[in-house]
Design an enzyme around this catalytic site. Structure first.
Site, PDB file in Angstrom:
ATOM      1  N   HIS A 108      64.523  74.687  28.404  1.00  0.00           N
ATOM      2  CA  HIS A 108      63.377  75.517  28.747  1.00  0.00           C
ATOM      3  C   HIS A 108      62.096  74.804  28.312  1.00  0.00           C
ATOM      4  O   HIS A 108      62.101  74.015  27.361  1.00  0.00           O
ATOM      5  CB  HIS A 108      63.441  76.870  28.028  1.00  0.00           C
ATOM      6  CG  HIS A 108      64.592  77.724  28.436  1.00  0.00           C
ATOM      7  ND1 HIS A 108      64.677  78.315  29.667  1.00  0.00           N
ATOM      8  CD2 HIS A 108      65.720  78.103  27.758  1.00  0.00           C
ATOM      9  CE1 HIS A 108      65.793  79.016  29.741  1.00  0.00           C
ATOM     10  NE2 HIS A 108      66.445  78.910  28.596  1.00  0.00           N
ATOM     11  N   CYS A 113      68.754  76.363  32.845  1.00  0.00           N
ATOM     12  CA  CYS A 113      69.657  77.090  31.960  1.00  0.00           C
ATOM     13  C   CYS A 113      70.681  77.880  32.787  1.00  0.00           C
ATOM     14  O   CYS A 113      71.557  77.291  33.397  1.00  0.00           O
ATOM     15  CB  CYS A 113      68.874  77.981  30.992  1.00  0.00           C
ATOM     16  SG  CYS A 113      69.850  78.451  29.527  1.00  0.00           S
TER      17      CYS A 113
END
Length: 520
Positions: A449, A348
């Protein structure tokens, strides 16, 4: 000092109970997790609830709502699908003086430090409505407080601790952590600081993380009960090997004890960069659970340079954390690794930093080192340009890598797109897709994630990492699946709760106990 929303709602027995604490990190989250599983074993329809969570570790529900990871874990313990009602208000710190607000799983502006005590009435109303939604549909709501329950400077606007208890007439259990010392003073002081109406709701104490012979502690417990009138529901032991989802800390004990291989050469050393505004640090827990994988959270450039794998995790402040990487020398260590073809993974925000450029035309990160229209160069290791958008992307994507299925979740404002200028001259090595991100040589980046929680993918990917790093590590053939390990830890918690706590005492003033009394 009570607030205007404190007036209790009359009920035949409380609809839940509140697990409060003497301090932050007293063990409230894990106690709630253990209670949820223990009550489910008793046949109760139970759900977790935390009115307000301040954490940058969050996950995504099936409907796309964002809530704290701790409440997702507690829902698992209760054998329930997580929903936004279980964590109606999530505050995600951007700086020391500002937090980004998520209400019922969706972005809802910011909260300044000066508003924390007085500017949250609308958040309280959202939290009350969520609690009422849960209580109307389930037998019992196990609530988790936040921080210390004796923060009298915040009591006027409180809707998470005693404000919640007063609103719904909830019995309160106060948890103290004996491992950090001073637990008897902390328990006594907590009750002493409360105003009489709040104090009357404290029904029990629990001591957490005790090591040794409980009889040594008994005289102190007896004296605290004599002075406060509050009995102890029990003393929970130190549970080695239970390290489920922390709310905001990377200092998870299991990572310091994560090497399970007896052979030095079989270890795979992973350096996780502790960014100042790290988020979703739980991504690397699955690595720490893998036998023979040693995970170290660090801010030392030499440790980053020397590990077999370096990980840049997520961040709530991509611009300021990227500047910090350069200022500390860690960016140079990462670049040196890539020059040596040593593996690097960005997740991310970490992925965004590895790209060519990061742009924030709308000023999404204006409070954390960015400003409207600003753009900075990334580390130039992956062929992407990231542009921040006001609307947050939330989802639970699925895909595959080398034939291995991957389920994950995504939470981000930044959209990382392949740069038109990223040609063979810029990136002479083969460029291939990787979990909605990219891989160049031994550098990987993904916006997903939770991908590392997928066992087959994680182990196959680590084999490739080990080969690139020159490590002899291979997956242990008898390694426990990550999901099974988490379930086992939940059950370990529940076993301890059932053995060491008086559950009937905890339930005594709830409608669960009232309904059973009527049935008898």
């Amino acid at each position: 000092m009570s607030g205007p929303a404190d007036s209790a709602v009359s009920r035949p027995g409380a609809t839940g109970l509140l697990v409060a604490g003497t301090t932050s990190d007293a063990g409230k989250s894990l106690v709630v997790t253990g209670l949820c599983r223990a009550f489910v074993r008793r046949g109760l329809d139970v759900v977790p609830y935390k009115a307000q969570n301040m954490s940058n570790n969050s996950g995504v529900c099936a409907d796309g709502a964002e809530i704290g990871r701790a409440q997702i874990l507690q829902a698992q313990a209760a054998r329930r699908e997580p929903t936004s009602a279980m964590n109606p208000v999530l505050l995600k710190p951007g700086t020391d003086r500002r937090a980004h607000v998520v209400v019922r799983g969706r972005p809802a502006g910011v909260l300044e430090a000066g508003q924390y005590a007085t500017g949250r009435r609308h958040l309280a109303e959202a939290a009350w409505a969520a609690y009422e939604e849960l209580e109307s549909a389930h037998d019992l709501v196990v609530c988790e407080g936040a921080g210390s329950s004796a923060e009298i400077n915040l009591r006027a606007g409180d809707y998470v601790n005693l404000g919640l208890a007063r609103r719904f007439d909830l019995p309160v259990v106060v948890v103290g952590d004996i491992d950090r010392g001073g637990v008897l003073a902390a328990l006594y002081g907590t009750v002493a600081l409360l105003e009489p109406e709040d104090r009357a709701l404290v029904r029990t104490f629990v001591v957490n993380k005790f090591r040794g012979d409980p009889s040594v502690l008994a005289p102190g417990l007896t004296e605290i009960t004599r002075r406060t009138g509050v009995p102890f529901a029990g003393v929970l032991p130190w549970l080695d090997g239970v390290w489920l989802d922390a709310e905001d800390s990377l200092e998870v004990g299991a990572w310091r004890r994560s090497v399970r291989s007896g052979a030095e050469g079989a270890r795979l050393r992973v350096a996780v960069v502790r960014l100042p505004r790290v988020s979703n640090a739980t991504d690397v827990e699955a690595l720490a659970a893998e036998p023979g994988v040693e995970v170290l959270v660090t801010t030392d450039p030499e440790v980053v340079a020397g590990a077999d794998l370096a990980v840049l995790p997520g961040t709530r402040a991509t611009f300021s954390d990227l500047a910090w990487l350069r200022r500390t020398g860690i960016a140079a260590a990462v670049l040196d690794r890539v020059g040596r073809e040593a593996p690097v993974l960005g997740i991310c925000g970490g992925y965004q930093m590895l790209g060519l450029r990061v742009e924030d035309p709308a000023g999404v990160e204006a409070d954390v080192g960015s400003s409207a229209g600003v753009a900075v160069d990334g580390l130039g290791l992956l062929p992407v340009v990231t542009r921040f958008a006001v609307e947050k992307s939330l989802g639970r994507p699925a895909g595959s890598w080398r034939g291995h299925a991957v389920q994950a979740y995504e939470i981000h404002h930044g959209r990382a797109e392949r740069a038109a200028s990223a040609d063979a001259t810029t990136f002479p090595e083969p460029v291939e897709g990787f979990l909605d991100g990219w891989r160049v040589g031994s550098t990987w980046g993904t916006v997903w994630h939770g991908a590392l929680e997928n066992d087959a993918f994680r182990r196959a990917w680590l084999v490739e990492v080990a080969a690139a790093a020159g490590s002899s590590w291979t997956p242990a053939p008898d390694a426990v699946a990550y999901g099974a390990r988490r379930e086992a830890m939940i059950d370990t918690l529940a076993d301890a709760v059932e053995e060491h706590l008086d559950l009937d005492l905890l339930l005594a003033e709830t409608r669960v106990a009232s309904s059973r009394a009527v049935a008898r």
